[in-house]
Design a protein around this motif. Structure first.
Motif, short mmCIF file in Angstrom:
data_model
loop_
_atom_site.label_atom_id
_atom_site.label_comp_id
_atom_site.label_asym_id
_atom_site.label_seq_id
_atom_site.Cartn_x
_atom_site.Cartn_y
_atom_site.Cartn_z
N PRO A 1 0.80 -1.23 0.00
CA PRO A 1 0.00 0.00 0.00
C PRO A 1 0.83 1.27 0.00
O PRO A 1 0.36 2.32 -0.42
CB PRO A 1 -0.84 -0.12 1.27
N GLU A 2 2.08 1.18 0.48
CA GLU A 2 2.91 2.39 0.51
C GLU A 2 3.21 2.87 -0.91
O GLU A 2 3.33 4.08 -1.17
CB GLU A 2 4.21 2.13 1.29
N LEU A 3 3.33 1.92 -1.85
CA LEU A 3 3.57 2.30 -3.25
C LEU A 3 2.33 2.97 -3.85
O LEU A 3 2.43 3.96 -4.58
CB LEU A 3 3.95 1.06 -4.07
N LYS A 4 1.18 2.42 -3.53
CA LYS A 4 -0.07 3.03 -3.98
C LYS A 4 -0.17 4.47 -3.45
O LYS A 4 -0.52 5.40 -4.20
CB LYS A 4 -1.26 2.20 -3.48
N SER A 5 0.13 4.65 -2.18
CA SER A 5 0.07 5.98 -1.57
C SER A 5 1.04 6.94 -2.23
O SER A 5 0.72 8.11 -2.47
CB SER A 5 0.37 5.86 -0.07
N ASP A 6 2.25 6.45 -2.55
CA ASP A 6 3.26 7.29 -3.20
C ASP A 6 2.77 7.79 -4.56
O ASP A 6 2.87 8.98 -4.88
CB ASP A 6 4.56 6.51 -3.39
N PHE A 7 2.26 6.87 -5.37
CA PHE A 7 1.79 7.25 -6.70
C PHE A 7 0.61 8.21 -6.61
O PHE A 7 0.53 9.18 -7.37
CB PHE A 7 1.40 6.00 -7.50
N GLN A 8 -0.30 7.95 -5.69
CA GLN A 8 -1.46 8.82 -5.55
C GLN A 8 -1.04 10.23 -5.09
O GLN A 8 -1.57 11.23 -5.58
CB GLN A 8 -2.46 8.22 -4.55
N GLN A 9 -0.10 10.28 -4.18
CA GLN A 9 0.38 11.58 -3.70
C GLN A 9 1.05 12.36 -4.83
O GLN A 9 0.86 13.58 -4.96
CB GLN A 9 1.37 11.38 -2.54
N LEU A 10 1.79 11.65 -5.66
CA LEU A 10 2.48 12.30 -6.77
C LEU A 10 1.48 12.85 -7.79
O LEU A 10 1.58 14.02 -8.21
CB LEU A 10 3.42 11.30 -7.46
N LEU A 11 0.49 12.06 -8.14
CA LEU A 11 -0.52 12.51 -9.10
C LEU A 11 -1.34 13.67 -8.53
O LEU A 11 -1.73 14.59 -9.25
CB LEU A 11 -1.45 11.35 -9.48
N SER A 12 -1.59 13.60 -7.23
CA SER A 12 -2.31 14.70 -6.58
C SER A 12 -1.52 16.00 -6.66
O SER A 12 -2.08 17.07 -6.89
CB SER A 12 -2.59 14.32 -5.12
N GLU A 13 -0.21 15.91 -6.49
CA GLU A 13 0.64 17.09 -6.56
C GLU A 13 0.69 17.64 -8.00
O GLU A 13 0.69 18.85 -8.21
CB GLU A 13 2.05 16.76 -6.07
N PHE A 14 0.72 16.73 -8.98
CA PHE A 14 0.66 17.17 -10.38
C PHE A 14 -0.60 17.99 -10.62
O PHE A 14 -0.55 19.07 -11.22
CB PHE A 14 0.63 15.95 -11.33
N SER A 15 -1.74 17.47 -10.15
CA SER A 15 -3.02 18.16 -10.34
C SER A 15 -3.01 19.53 -9.67
O SER A 15 -3.45 20.53 -10.26
CB SER A 15 -4.17 17.33 -9.77
N PHE A 16 -2.50 19.57 -8.45
CA PHE A 16 -2.44 20.83 -7.70
C PHE A 16 -1.61 21.87 -8.46
O PHE A 16 -2.00 23.03 -8.59
CB PHE A 16 -1.87 20.58 -6.32
N GLN A 17 -0.44 21.46 -8.95
CA GLN A 17 0.44 22.41 -9.63
C GLN A 17 -0.15 22.91 -10.94
O GLN A 17 -0.03 24.08 -11.29
CB GLN A 17 1.81 21.77 -9.85
N LEU A 18 -0.83 22.02 -11.67
CA LEU A 18 -1.47 22.43 -12.92
C LEU A 18 -2.58 23.45 -12.66
O LEU A 18 -2.73 24.43 -13.39
CB LEU A 18 -2.04 21.22 -13.66
N ARG A 19 -3.35 23.22 -11.60
CA ARG A 19 -4.41 24.17 -11.26
C ARG A 19 -3.83 25.53 -10.84
O ARG A 19 -4.37 26.59 -11.16
CB ARG A 19 -5.29 23.60 -10.14
N SER A 20 -2.72 25.47 -10.11
CA SER A 20 -2.06 26.71 -9.68
C SER A 20 -1.53 27.50 -10.88
O SER A 20 -1.66 28.72 -10.94
CB SER A 20 -0.92 26.37 -8.71
#
Length: 749
Positions: free
Chosen positions: A281-300
């Motif tokens: 699950p730690e790998l799943k969490s890592d990938f999800q966190q990374l994609l979430s940060e991508f989305s945040f930066q694009l919106r910014s």
């Protein structure tokens, strides 16, 4: 109590201030404001100079030509408005004599409606010119000039069109970057939403099918925005050369296109990913966190596109990537040898995310860099291949004179409904019978789902507007206030027509009632007839769409499936050839990639229309949905393969690669032949359990991958072998599945 109300209002304003500010900055609001200016100034001029009829004619001309003013290059805007002006002059001239035709009124009205609507065969912009002509035809019943001859009135209508063309051109030059900035910002936000939806798909999901449908809808909307930006950037570049601003935005646009492909490209094999992430699950969490940060930066970036100093730091993305890289390395150390392929899968997935990180970093750098050049993109013959050119051959009209053409059926249906609506209005001696046919042309669309939705929204909006207007007219008795409210309501209505048709219908009703309140003392009667006419027009539109030469989507979706499959096949062949020959990426590969994404978007939209239709008309919807999903998944796999081979130095193509590629190509070609033999328009087309030809070929993916890995100690070659063979296996499996599905399609007796 008063303080609590005031506090609540202030909180509401504070909460929605950004949205409200964004609405006032939007191109929809600025266009609505432009229309308000274009129609108000001539009327005021006419009143002041005692030439009201002249001012009103110019006002009508400006209003009727405004629908052609849509996003795109300035040249295309100007041509669209100019053609609208010519059309409304002709229609106003003919319409001026319609009232004297008596027995010939109805056949000529029907013929004119059909001919004007039939212009839509030439594409989206032509459909807007057609709408301008229909408005001119319908509203020729609304006003008959007592001071001007018919030809004078028609020419002044043309002057109004030229007046709007002048205003639109000036407006564009006052802020030429406005529509580019808005469309580009929207593309950033949609890309962020797409990546965030991908994040939600990671790991086991009970609603995965819903998320995949949402993903396809977002992809369709993104591709529509890409088409608009292509026209803006590439057309202006070809016609007027380069500018630093255009260079930077074009480079950003290219990165966004590649971000979409990279986001589509992974992951595809959800079963493997689910099994892996359930135990780690730690790998799943890592990938999800990374994609979430991508989305945040694009919106910014979307919010601060012209303020690079407000862009978020790239450090957060780098930190998450570093953590993900470390966890993947620990996975390799902790797991056994048999999990090595899982490690390679994670490494390839990590590589894709690194590419996304680089693209975001490059976007921020491009937007912050003062001077850039795009010499590699200056070849006009290459750029022009990325623009979808509309066919304006007159023969297209004759080719569409058939009940196989959706536009032909729509034009005929509209002509009959408009004629019937006008006859009802005259027979029952309604106050303003033209309101019935105006409602019909505004509501009725070629697709059933959109017509049904607009009918409902129009009725609800009209009722709400009538209630609000009644209350205001009872409280206020000033014609000057009515005039101001009428113009404001009209501006708001135009600004919301694309985003919220129900709200737009509400404000249109308010505007009409306020204008009539100035002219007629009996406003309640006006409101009464407005509601009745709208109900009749909406009802006629719905009934005609349902029973009069209906164009159900199951009749057309076969062509969409074929076009998408053909585009995917061409894309696959381009990838196969490039992997075998290496070298520079050919333009044909990029064009085929773009066409595959566009056709997939068209297929998704066609299926969405089909899903909105009555269940009795959703012929084989489950199997068609499966074909749509398979085509989408096939494109995802192609995107994954294409992204990898373009961004990595690859080994020579093996004989196994050529053999498997030929098998996939043969399957795709056979699926095309199977689909060509199916008559989707026949309502009796059904699924029967035919026995599909047995396959003698077995894809030895695991063996080939293991042999490729064991032949070298180079991890880069291992990752290539794993990704290429996994994608080829996936593509082969999907081509087999498509062949199985299409082999079941048979025309019933």
């Amino acid at each position: 109590m008063t303080n609590q109300i005031l506090t609540t209002i202030l909180k509401f304003i504070s909460k929605h201030a950004k949205d409200l500010f964004g609405f006032f900055k939007s191109s929809s609001f600025s266009k609505a404001l432009l229309i308000g200016i274009a129609i108000t100034i001539p009327v005021v001029f006419g009143i002041v100079s005692d030439n009201f009829e002249i001012g009103l004619a110019i006002c009508f001309g400006a209003f009727w030509c405004s629908p052609s003013d849509v996003n795109g290059s300035l040249k295309h805007k100007q041509i669209g408005i100019l053609f609208s002006s010519i059309l409304v002059v002709l229609i106003s001239f003919i319409g001026g004599y319609l009232q004297f035709l008596n027995n010939f009124l109805f056949p000529i009205l029907g013929l004119l409606t059909f001919c004007i609507a039939f212009i839509s065969v030439y594409g989206f912009r032509a459909s807007l010119i057609s709408f301008s002509g229909l408005l001119a035809l319908v509203l020729s019943f609304a006003h008959t000039s007592e001071e001007l001859e018919v030809y004078q009135y028609a020419l002044l209508i043309g002057v109004g069109g030229l007046w709007y063309l002048l205003l639109s051109t000036i407006w564009y030059h006052l802020n030429p970057k406005a529509q580019t900035e808005e469309t580009l910002s929207l593309t950033f936000l949609l890309t962020a939403d797409f990546i965030d939806t991908r994040r939600q798909l990671i790991g086991e999901q009970p609603n995965r099918s819903e998320l995949q449908t949402q993903l396809m809808d977002l992809q369709s909307e993104l591709i529509e925005n890409h088409e608009t930006l292509r026209e803006i950037f590439i057309s202006s570049r070809i016609s007027s050369g380069r500018s630093n601003y255009q260079n930077k935005r074009l480079l950003v646009f290219i990165q966004l296109i590649e971000m979409l492909e990279t986001a589509v490209a992974n992951p595809v094999n959800y079963d493997k990913m689910d099994a892996l992430f359930s135990t780690h699950p730690e790998l799943k969490s890592d990938f999800q966190q990374l994609l979430s940060e991508f989305s945040f930066q694009l919106r910014s970036i979307a919010r601060n596109i012209n303020k690079p100093n407000r862009f978020p730091s790239h450090r957060k993305i780098s930190d998450v990537l570093e953590k993900l890289k470390k966890d993947i390395l620990e996975f390799k150390i902790d797991t056994q040898t048999e999990d090595y392929e899982d490690y390679l899968m994670l490494q390839n997935l990590l590589d894709y995310q690194k590419k996304q990180s680089e693209k975001i970093k490059k976007i921020k750098w491009v937007l912050d860099n003062p001077e850039l050049s795009t010499d590699d993109l200056t070849r006009k013959h290459n750029l022009s291949r990325f623009i979808v050119s509309q066919d304006y051959d007159p023969k297209l009209l004759f080719r569409n004179l058939s009940f196989k053409s959706t536009i032909f059926k729509h034009s005929l249906r509209l002509a009959v409904t408009v004629t019937l609506g006008h006859a009802i209005g005259l027979y029952f001696d309604f106050q303003n019978p033209y309101w019935i046919i105006l409602t019909i042309i505004v509501i009725m669309r070629p697709s059933y789902g959109l017509t049904k939705t607009r009918s409902k929204d129009r009725i609800i909006g009209t009722l709400i507007g009538a209630v609000l207007a009644s209350g205001i007219v009872f409280l206020i008795h000033s014609p000057y206030v009515y005039g101001v409210l009428g113009v404001l309501s009209l501006v708001i209505a135009f600004s919301m027509v694309q985003k919220n048709y129900r709200a737009s219908a509400t404000f249109i009703t308010l505007s009409v009632i306020f204008i009539y309140a100035i002219l007629q003392p009996d406003v309640l009667k006006v409101i009464q007839f407005r509601v009745i006419d709208t109900l009749i027009g909406a009802g006629l539109s719905y009934v005609a769409m349902r029973f009069l030469w209906p164009a159900w989507s199951f009749m057309e979706i076969g062509d969409n499936i074929k076009d998408s499959l053909k585009a995917n096949t061409d894309f696959f062949k381009s990838i196969r050839n490039y992997y075998q020959t290496k070298g520079d990426v050919p333009t044909s590969l990029k064009v085929n990639r773009k066409e595959a994404f566009v056709q997939m978007s068209n297929l998704s939209s066609a299926f969405q229309r089909m899903a909105q239709e009555p269940e009795s008309k959703q012929n084989n919807i489950e199997d068609i949905y499966e074909l749509v999903v398979i085509n989408h998944t096939f494109l995802s796999s192609l995107a994954s393969l294409n992204t990898y081979i373009q961004n990595h130095k690859t080994t020579a193509a093996s004989e196994d690669f050529k053999l498997i590629s030929d098998k996939i190509t043969a399957n795709l070609d056979r699926v095309c032949r199977e689909l060509n033999a199916v008559n989707f328009e026949n309502s009796k087309t059904k699924i029967t359990m035919l026995e599909v030809e047995k396959r003698t070929f077995t894809f030895p993916a695991d063996r080939i991958t293991k042999n490729a890995i064991s032949s070298t100690d180079n991890e880069r070659s291992h990752k290539e072998a794993h990704l290429v063979w996994e994608q080829l296996y996936w593509l082969y499996s999907l081509s087999e599945k498509m062949l199985e599905l299409t082999s079941k399609l048979k025309t019933g007796n």
